[in-house]
Design a protein around this motif. Structure first.
Motif, PDB file in Angstrom:
ATOM      1  N   ALA A  44       0.837  -1.208   0.000  1.00 48.66           N
ATOM      2  CA  ALA A  44       0.000   0.000   0.000  1.00 48.66           C
ATOM      3  C   ALA A  44       0.870   1.256   0.000  1.00 48.66           C
ATOM      4  O   ALA A  44       0.561   2.232  -0.698  1.00 48.66           O
ATOM      5  N   GLU A  45       1.964   1.250   0.758  1.00 44.04           N
ATOM      6  CA  GLU A  45       2.885   2.390   0.770  1.00 44.04           C
ATOM      7  C   GLU A  45       3.550   2.572  -0.590  1.00 44.04           C
ATOM      8  O   GLU A  45       3.704   3.694  -1.074  1.00 44.04           O
TER       9      GLU A  45
ATOM     10  N   MET B  57       2.418   1.568  -3.562  1.00 45.74           N
ATOM     11  CA  MET B  57       1.422   2.060  -4.523  1.00 45.74           C
ATOM     12  C   MET B  57       1.173   3.553  -4.331  1.00 45.74           C
ATOM     13  O   MET B  57       1.097   4.309  -5.303  1.00 45.74           O
ATOM     14  N   ALA B  58       1.046   3.977  -3.077  1.00 47.14           N
ATOM     15  CA  ALA B  58       0.801   5.395  -2.795  1.00 47.14           C
ATOM     16  C   ALA B  58       1.985   6.251  -3.235  1.00 47.14           C
ATOM     17  O   ALA B  58       1.800   7.336  -3.805  1.00 47.14           O
TER      18      ALA B  58
ATOM     19  N   GLY C   9       0.039   7.618  -6.114  1.00 50.54           N
ATOM     20  CA  GLY C   9      -0.915   8.300  -5.238  1.00 50.54           C
ATOM     21  C   GLY C   9      -1.458   9.610  -5.755  1.00 50.54           C
ATOM     22  O   GLY C   9      -2.502  10.065  -5.300  1.00 50.54           O
ATOM     23  N   ASN C  10      -0.798  10.235  -6.717  1.00 52.86           N
ATOM     24  CA  ASN C  10      -1.278  11.531  -7.213  1.00 52.86           C
ATOM     25  C   ASN C  10      -2.019  11.412  -8.546  1.00 52.86           C
ATOM     26  O   ASN C  10      -2.245  12.396  -9.223  1.00 52.86           O
TER      27      ASN C  10
ATOM     28  N   TYR D 161      -7.031   5.133 -13.611  1.00 53.05           N
ATOM     29  CA  TYR D 161      -6.456   6.379 -13.099  1.00 53.05           C
ATOM     30  C   TYR D 161      -5.502   6.939 -14.137  1.00 53.05           C
ATOM     31  O   TYR D 161      -4.749   6.205 -14.766  1.00 53.05           O
TER      32      TYR D 161
ATOM     33  N   ASN E 246     -13.044   2.925  -0.939  1.00 52.66           N
ATOM     34  CA  ASN E 246     -11.865   3.625  -0.431  1.00 52.66           C
ATOM     35  C   ASN E 246     -11.017   4.198  -1.559  1.00 52.66           C
ATOM     36  O   ASN E 246     -10.477   5.296  -1.431  1.00 52.66           O
ATOM     37  N   LEU E 247     -10.894   3.478  -2.662  1.00 45.74           N
ATOM     38  CA  LEU E 247     -10.093   3.944  -3.783  1.00 45.74           C
ATOM     39  C   LEU E 247     -10.735   5.091  -4.544  1.00 45.74           C
ATOM     40  O   LEU E 247     -10.057   5.838  -5.237  1.00 45.74           O
TER      41      LEU E 247
END
Length: 123
Positions: free
Chosen positions: A43-44, A46-47, A51-52, A72, A118-119
């Motif tokens: 998760a970290e 991917m962010a 994340g932007n 995205y 959440n996404l």
């Protein structure tokens, strides 16, 4: 480039984007993220890499590992991070999340509605 221990006949190389690195293998499905101090939680990772990105919306899940696919779009500065993923290849981020890229968009697939919520929150 740093080499990661190969699984089977694969030769894994670490690719960097800023301070984050990734090992993404089409052959065996390996997906690992690394920061300046070592391995990152998926998760970290991917962010840090994606994340932007801006949510384009849901897509029809043709050939995806789950019924829900979210697309995205990166801004111009973040587009290079997509090149770290093998094109047109679904890789497992976790038990219920897969990631792919077509070179223009980041695609996330999950069967988990809570994860979809959440996404897409705030998008």
């Amino acid at each position: 480039m740093q080499h990661i221990q190969a699984q089977g006949s694969c030769r894994h190389e670490m690719s960097h984007w800023g301070r984050t690195a990734i090992v993404a293998c089409r052959e065996c499905g390996l997906l690992q993220f690394f920061g300046p101090r070592g391995p990152l939680d998926p998760a970290e990772g991917m962010a840090a890499l994606f994340g932007n990105y801006d949510l384009v919306g849901p897509l029809t899940a043709v050939g995806a590992p789950a019924p829900r696919v979210l697309a995205y779009r990166p801004n111009q500065a973040g587009k290079g991070a997509l090149a770290l993923l093998p094109p047109a290849c679904w890789l497992a981020v976790g038990d219920e999340l897969w990631v792919a890229s077509d070179g223009q968009a980041l695609l996330l697939a999950t069967p988990n509605q809570l994860m979809v919520d959440n996404l897409t929150r705030g998008a």
